[in-house]
Each structure stands twice: as C-alpha cells, then as structure tokens.
Design a protein around this motif. Structure first.
Motif, PDB file in Angstrom:
ATOM      1  N   HIS A 165       9.097   3.775  12.211  1.00  0.00           N
ATOM      2  CA  HIS A 165       8.737   3.353  13.568  1.00  0.00           C
ATOM      3  C   HIS A 165       8.221   4.534  14.388  1.00  0.00           C
ATOM      4  O   HIS A 165       7.172   4.446  15.034  1.00  0.00           O
ATOM      5  CB  HIS A 165       9.959   2.743  14.279  1.00  0.00           C
ATOM      6  N   ARG A 166       8.984   5.620  14.357  1.00  0.00           N
ATOM      7  CA  ARG A 166       8.585   6.785  15.147  1.00  0.00           C
ATOM      8  C   ARG A 166       7.368   7.474  14.539  1.00  0.00           C
ATOM      9  O   ARG A 166       6.460   7.892  15.264  1.00  0.00           O
ATOM     10  CB  ARG A 166       9.759   7.758  15.229  1.00  0.00           C
ATOM     11  N   MET A 167       7.347   7.593  13.217  1.00  0.00           N
ATOM     12  CA  MET A 167       6.271   8.333  12.570  1.00  0.00           C
ATOM     13  C   MET A 167       4.909   7.695  12.840  1.00  0.00           C
ATOM     14  O   MET A 167       3.924   8.395  13.093  1.00  0.00           O
ATOM     15  CB  MET A 167       6.519   8.419  11.057  1.00  0.00           C
ATOM     16  N   MET A 168       4.846   6.364  12.805  1.00  0.00           N
ATOM     17  CA  MET A 168       3.551   5.697  12.971  1.00  0.00           C
ATOM     18  C   MET A 168       3.362   5.124  14.379  1.00  0.00           C
ATOM     19  O   MET A 168       2.416   4.371  14.618  1.00  0.00           O
ATOM     20  CB  MET A 168       3.364   4.599  11.921  1.00  0.00           C
ATOM     21  N   ASP A 169       4.259   5.475  15.313  1.00  0.00           N
ATOM     22  CA  ASP A 169       4.147   5.015  16.698  1.00  0.00           C
ATOM     23  C   ASP A 169       4.166   3.494  16.779  1.00  0.00           C
ATOM     24  O   ASP A 169       3.360   2.877  17.457  1.00  0.00           O
ATOM     25  CB  ASP A 169       2.872   5.581  17.350  1.00  0.00           C
ATOM     26  N   TRP A 170       5.138   2.902  16.070  1.00  0.00           N
ATOM     27  CA  TRP A 170       5.280   1.444  16.121  1.00  0.00           C
ATOM     28  C   TRP A 170       6.756   1.118  16.348  1.00  0.00           C
ATOM     29  O   TRP A 170       7.520   0.923  15.401  1.00  0.00           O
ATOM     30  CB  TRP A 170       4.792   0.797  14.819  1.00  0.00           C
ATOM     31  N   PRO A 171       7.191   1.074  17.618  1.00  0.00           N
ATOM     32  CA  PRO A 171       8.599   0.756  17.892  1.00  0.00           C
ATOM     33  C   PRO A 171       8.955  -0.697  17.632  1.00  0.00           C
ATOM     34  O   PRO A 171      10.128  -1.064  17.635  1.00  0.00           O
ATOM     35  CB  PRO A 171       8.740   1.088  19.387  1.00  0.00           C
ATOM     36  N   GLY A 172       7.940  -1.529  17.401  1.00  0.00           N
ATOM     37  CA  GLY A 172       8.166  -2.942  17.133  1.00  0.00           C
ATOM     38  C   GLY A 172       8.650  -3.204  15.723  1.00  0.00           C
ATOM     39  O   GLY A 172       9.078  -2.303  14.996  1.00  0.00           O
ATOM     40  N   ILE A 173       8.554  -4.459  15.316  1.00  0.00           N
ATOM     41  CA  ILE A 173       9.085  -4.906  14.030  1.00  0.00           C
ATOM     42  C   ILE A 173       8.235  -4.372  12.880  1.00  0.00           C
ATOM     43  O   ILE A 173       7.007  -4.451  12.907  1.00  0.00           O
ATOM     44  CB  ILE A 173       9.130  -6.451  13.980  1.00  0.00           C
ATOM     45  N   ILE A 174       8.914  -3.851  11.861  1.00  0.00           N
ATOM     46  CA  ILE A 174       8.253  -3.436  10.616  1.00  0.00           C
ATOM     47  C   ILE A 174       8.923  -4.152   9.451  1.00  0.00           C
ATOM     48  O   ILE A 174      10.145  -4.139   9.313  1.00  0.00           O
ATOM     49  CB  ILE A 174       8.337  -1.912  10.397  1.00  0.00           C
ATOM     50  N   LEU A 175       8.128  -4.776   8.636  1.00  0.00           N
ATOM     51  CA  LEU A 175       8.572  -5.377   7.373  1.00  0.00           C
ATOM     52  C   LEU A 175       8.038  -4.519   6.246  1.00  0.00           C
ATOM     53  O   LEU A 175       6.869  -4.121   6.278  1.00  0.00           O
ATOM     54  CB  LEU A 175       8.070  -6.819   7.266  1.00  0.00           C
ATOM     55  N   THR A 176       8.876  -4.213   5.261  1.00  0.00           N
ATOM     56  CA  THR A 176       8.424  -3.399   4.135  1.00  0.00           C
ATOM     57  C   THR A 176       8.438  -4.211   2.843  1.00  0.00           C
ATOM     58  O   THR A 176       9.437  -4.844   2.503  1.00  0.00           O
ATOM     59  CB  THR A 176       9.304  -2.145   3.946  1.00  0.00           C
ATOM     60  N   ASP A 177       7.319  -4.192   2.146  1.00  0.00           N
ATOM     61  CA  ASP A 177       7.246  -4.756   0.806  1.00  0.00           C
ATOM     62  C   ASP A 177       8.160  -3.945  -0.111  1.00  0.00           C
ATOM     63  O   ASP A 177       8.300  -2.744   0.051  1.00  0.00           O
ATOM     64  CB  ASP A 177       5.791  -4.693   0.318  1.00  0.00           C
ATOM     65  N   SER A 178       8.754  -4.599  -1.087  1.00  0.00           N
ATOM     66  CA  SER A 178       9.732  -3.922  -1.943  1.00  0.00           C
ATOM     67  C   SER A 178       9.121  -3.090  -3.054  1.00  0.00           C
ATOM     68  O   SER A 178       9.804  -2.323  -3.715  1.00  0.00           O
ATOM     69  CB  SER A 178      10.659  -4.955  -2.583  1.00  0.00           C
ATOM     70  N   GLY A 179       7.831  -3.260  -3.295  1.00  0.00           N
ATOM     71  CA  GLY A 179       7.176  -2.632  -4.445  1.00  0.00           C
ATOM     72  C   GLY A 179       6.967  -3.600  -5.590  1.00  0.00           C
ATOM     73  O   GLY A 179       6.361  -3.253  -6.599  1.00  0.00           O
ATOM     74  N   GLY A 180       7.448  -4.836  -5.445  1.00  0.00           N
ATOM     75  CA  GLY A 180       7.351  -5.817  -6.526  1.00  0.00           C
ATOM     76  C   GLY A 180       5.926  -6.171  -6.908  1.00  0.00           C
ATOM     77  O   GLY A 180       5.620  -6.382  -8.079  1.00  0.00           O
ATOM     78  N   PHE A 181       5.031  -6.239  -5.915  1.00  0.00           N
ATOM     79  CA  PHE A 181       3.644  -6.564  -6.234  1.00  0.00           C
ATOM     80  C   PHE A 181       3.021  -5.473  -7.088  1.00  0.00           C
ATOM     81  O   PHE A 181       2.257  -5.748  -8.008  1.00  0.00           O
ATOM     82  CB  PHE A 181       2.825  -6.768  -4.960  1.00  0.00           C
ATOM     83  N   GLN A 182       3.370  -4.219  -6.788  1.00  0.00           N
ATOM     84  CA  GLN A 182       2.843  -3.118  -7.595  1.00  0.00           C
ATOM     85  C   GLN A 182       3.383  -3.164  -9.024  1.00  0.00           C
ATOM     86  O   GLN A 182       2.726  -2.699  -9.956  1.00  0.00           O
ATOM     87  CB  GLN A 182       3.180  -1.779  -6.939  1.00  0.00           C
ATOM     88  N   VAL A 183       4.590  -3.735  -9.195  1.00  0.00           N
ATOM     89  CA  VAL A 183       5.120  -3.916 -10.547  1.00  0.00           C
ATOM     90  C   VAL A 183       4.146  -4.728 -11.388  1.00  0.00           C
ATOM     91  O   VAL A 183       3.926  -4.457 -12.567  1.00  0.00           O
ATOM     92  CB  VAL A 183       6.497  -4.609 -10.498  1.00  0.00           C
ATOM     93  N   MET A 184       3.533  -5.745 -10.756  1.00  0.00           N
ATOM     94  CA  MET A 184       2.552  -6.563 -11.472  1.00  0.00           C
ATOM     95  C   MET A 184       1.209  -5.845 -11.583  1.00  0.00           C
ATOM     96  O   MET A 184       0.618  -5.768 -12.656  1.00  0.00           O
ATOM     97  CB  MET A 184       2.350  -7.900 -10.751  1.00  0.00           C
ATOM     98  N   SER A 185       0.727  -5.292 -10.466  1.00  0.00           N
ATOM     99  CA  SER A 185      -0.628  -4.749 -10.459  1.00  0.00           C
ATOM    100  C   SER A 185      -0.764  -3.466 -11.264  1.00  0.00           C
ATOM    101  O   SER A 185      -1.866  -3.110 -11.674  1.00  0.00           O
ATOM    102  CB  SER A 185      -1.082  -4.505  -9.013  1.00  0.00           C
ATOM    103  N   LEU A 186       0.356  -2.769 -11.505  1.00  0.00           N
ATOM    104  CA  LEU A 186       0.308  -1.524 -12.284  1.00  0.00           C
ATOM    105  C   LEU A 186       0.798  -1.739 -13.712  1.00  0.00           C
ATOM    106  O   LEU A 186       1.399  -0.857 -14.308  1.00  0.00           O
ATOM    107  CB  LEU A 186       1.156  -0.447 -11.607  1.00  0.00           C
ATOM    108  N   ALA A 187       0.542  -2.914 -14.266  1.00  0.00           N
ATOM    109  CA  ALA A 187       1.087  -3.281 -15.581  1.00  0.00           C
ATOM    110  C   ALA A 187       0.783  -2.242 -16.658  1.00  0.00           C
ATOM    111  O   ALA A 187       1.597  -2.007 -17.551  1.00  0.00           O
ATOM    112  CB  ALA A 187       0.542  -4.641 -16.002  1.00  0.00           C
ATOM    113  N   LYS A 188      -0.384  -1.597 -16.578  1.00  0.00           N
ATOM    114  CA  LYS A 188      -0.749  -0.625 -17.598  1.00  0.00           C
ATOM    115  C   LYS A 188      -0.029   0.708 -17.421  1.00  0.00           C
ATOM    116  O   LYS A 188      -0.058   1.551 -18.316  1.00  0.00           O
ATOM    117  CB  LYS A 188      -2.265  -0.406 -17.577  1.00  0.00           C
ATOM    118  N   LEU A 189       0.609   0.899 -16.271  1.00  0.00           N
ATOM    119  CA  LEU A 189       1.257   2.176 -15.982  1.00  0.00           C
ATOM    120  C   LEU A 189       2.775   2.067 -15.927  1.00  0.00           C
ATOM    121  O   LEU A 189       3.449   3.015 -15.544  1.00  0.00           O
ATOM    122  CB  LEU A 189       0.750   2.722 -14.635  1.00  0.00           C
ATOM    123  N   ARG A 190       3.332   0.915 -16.334  1.00  0.00           N
ATOM    124  CA  ARG A 190       4.769   0.734 -16.136  1.00  0.00           C
ATOM    125  C   ARG A 190       5.450   0.139 -17.359  1.00  0.00           C
ATOM    126  O   ARG A 190       4.835  -0.463 -18.228  1.00  0.00           O
ATOM    127  CB  ARG A 190       5.024  -0.136 -14.912  1.00  0.00           C
TER     128      ARG A 190
END
Length: 372
Positions: free
Chosen positions: A80-105
């Motif tokens: 919030h502080r680093m990107m100047d966004w005191p409002g709501i932040i939702l974070t993706d867990s990394g699960g989509f990258q698990v699929m998209s990086l299939a050749k690297l995982r």
C-alpha cells in the motif's frame, strides 16, 4: 476496528449490487479491479488510477516475490505504502503462473518448484509460502494458492487438478492469519464440468472463506462455455459473500457475468489494449493506429470523462501512436480503465433501479456501431 464485510444492497434477477468493507476502505460492486502486477498499473500513476474510479487494484505474488522480494516490500512499509495505494489491494496467489509457466516448473503435492522467467533462478512456492508472501505484502484480500486448470482438460485431468487445489486451499486457509478488515478468498476450479465445479464449491464453503473466486475460465473455452459454467457455479456460492471471476474480460464478458451473479472482476485487457492502440468505447473497440483517425478532430468517446476524451482529439492520439510517443499509451490506458469503471458504475445504478437487462442490451447495441 473495521471487520471485513460484504453487504448486499440490491438485486435484479441474479445481478447483485453490493459493498465490500475492509481495513483499507470500501468498494462498490459490481467492481472491476485494475491490474497492478508488479506494484504498478502500467503507464499510470496511482492518482491517475484513482481518477478512473478504481477502488481496488491487484498485485501479483509471483512477480513481487521475484522483484523486489516480499521482505523488501514489507521493509518499505508494505505494498500500500510502496505503490501509494492506501485503498484495497487483492493479490493473486501465483496459481495462474503455475499454469502459464508449465515449461519452467515441476508440480507435486507439496507445491511448485519453478525457474524464474527473469534469470532462471530456482524457487519453491507452496500454499503456506504463497500465503506468507501475501501477508508480507499486506494484501487486503489474499487468494488461496491453486493450480489454474488449463483448457482443454479431460474430466479426469480436471478432477485431479481441482482436488489438488482443494487440498492446497485447506492448507492456505490454515496458514492465513486472520486480522480485522482482511480476507482470504478460495478459488473454485473444475474446468467446464458442472459436477466438478459443484464438488469444488462445496469443499471451499466448508472451509469458510470470506469470499469465493471462480478460476480456470477465460483460458480458451470460449464465452458460451464460460457462461454455462457460471450458470452452474455461482448459485452454489454463499449469497452473503463476494464472488470474484478471475481474469475476465471484455466488456461483454463482464455484463454477462454480472447477469449471472458475479461481483468482482480483473483483467489485463483494458491496460494491455491501451498500450497497443486499442480503445474500448461506448461505440465498440477501435484501433487508433488506423489511418482513418488521422484527421479525426472529435473526441475518441464523447460520453467519456477521461483526460484523453475531454482534452484531446482522436487524431492527436493517432499521431502519438504513429510516432511511438509514450503519452499515447498513457492516455489510452487511462481512457480504457475509465470506460470499464463507467460500465461498472452504470451496472450498479441499473441494478438498483431494476433495469439491468435494458442497460446491458443498450450497451451491446452501442458496441455494434463499431466499424473496425
């Protein structure tokens, strides 16, 4: 202390009008969340993102754990502080990258071992470490770690993937640190198979998440299959919790999902399109690189209130893209996000007034005017 809450303020058919209350403020739903993968919405300052009407932005666990690192973000006061966004932040867990990086995982019951797309370094991501990283980022809404099931997948493949995600969901829930005003969402998987979606929804609701996401869609199955899956899935999710359709989508996708009871959306589409010269407007989608805009002295979208449409002509934007000036992507990204937020504002008003079907029909009629 503010508790996390979802308040249903109105309904028109399955379409819902609500409000999310969190430790970092409130957001009105249906809501479109701007994607700020690496701690920034590309080509925009935080003030410019706020000016579009955005109330929630996304960060991405995978990208932020690689650069600048979760510990560094925490030391800098959190995302919030680093990107100047005191409002709501939702974070993706990394699960989509698990699929998209299939050749690297390499995936197993414990989690995922993968190599960074940046420098090839090895990393390990588990439900526990993903949840811990999101805690360090100070995410308002943490997502459970899952495997985004690719498309196409056979019933057996989708079932195995979904059940692994449900075991990971239980571990994510156990690893989550409850705090007033914070939340964790589970992610429904199961491909395009209604019985698997039902099994997944039952497993997640038994764990008692604060909200529920629908994942594994918009990965190639097409809009009809996506809508059929939503028809089968959203009624199975608690009416008292927010419902989030991940990674979707076009304006027409959003309206169709709202019609089916979805409250929250995110997608890179409006920002990515803004960087490549594609404009979303009330009259359809236009490519501003096309020569026909070279002498167009009118605003891109006369109904839009963004800086581009109130101060500049379509011809000026065309000129910026043809000259590869960075201002072009900046202005058009701001416009596209403003259009998406205006679409959501209109949807909220229409649901309150019990005229959502007419609103959606009018929007679709407007998009058919496009000549590109």
């Amino acid at each position: 202390m503010t508790e996390f809450a979802f308040t249903l303020l109105g309904q028109d058919g399955a379409a819902r009008r609500g409000r999310i209350t969190t430790a970092h403020g409130t957001a009105q739903t249906p809501a479109f969340m701007a994607v700020g993968t690496a701690g920034t919405v590309k080509a925009m300052t935080a003030d410019q993102v706020r000016a579009t009407g955005s109330e929630i932005v996304l960060g991405n666990t995978y990208h932020l754990m690689l650069r600048p690192g979760a510990d560094r973000v925490a030391a800098l006061g959190g995302l919030h502080r680093m990107m100047d966004w005191p409002g709501i932040i939702l974070t993706d867990s990394g699960g989509f990258q698990v699929m998209s990086l299939a050749k690297l995982r390499k995936l197993d019951e414990i989690g995922v071992t993968f190599r960074s797309h940046i420098d090839g370094s090895a990393h390990h991501l588990t439900p526990e470490s993903s949840t811990a990283i999101q805690h360090k980022l100070d995410a308002t809404i943490t997502m459970a770690f899952d495997e985004c099931t690719p498309f196409p997948a056979t019933p057996d493949e989708a079932a195995a993937s979904m059940r692994l995600s449900m075991r990971w969901a239980a571990r994510s829930r156990a690893a989550f640190t409850p705090r007033p005003g914070y939340a964790q969402f589970g992610i429904v998987q199961g491909g395009i198979y209604p019985d698997l979606r039902a099994e997944s929804a039952a497993a997640l609701t038994a764990l008692g998440f604060e909200g529920y996401a629908i994942g594994g869609l918009a990965v190639g199955e097409g809009q009809p299959a996506m809508f059929e899956t939503l028809d089968a899935t959203t009624p199975l999710l608690p009416a008292t919790s927010p419902r989030y359709l991940m990674g979707v989508g076009t304006p027409d996708d959003l309206l169709g999902a709202i019609e089916r009871g979805v409250d929250m959306f995110d997608c890179v589409m409006p920002t990515r399109a803004g960087r490549t010269g594609r404009a979303y407007t009330a009259r359809g989608v236009f490519n501003l690189r096309n020569a026909r805009f070279g002498d167009d002295a009118t605003p891109l979208d006369p109904a839009c209130t963004c800086t581009l449409c109130t101060r500049h002509s379509a011809a000026y934007l065309h000129h910026l893209f043809r000259c590869e000036e960075m201002l072009g992507p900046m202005l058009l990204t701001g416009h596209n996000l403003t259009y998406y937020q205006a679409l959501m504002h209109g949807a909220r008003t229409a649901i309150e007034q019990h005229r959502f079907a007419a609103y959606a029909a009018a929007a679709r009629d407007g998009w058919r005017q496009t000549h590109d």
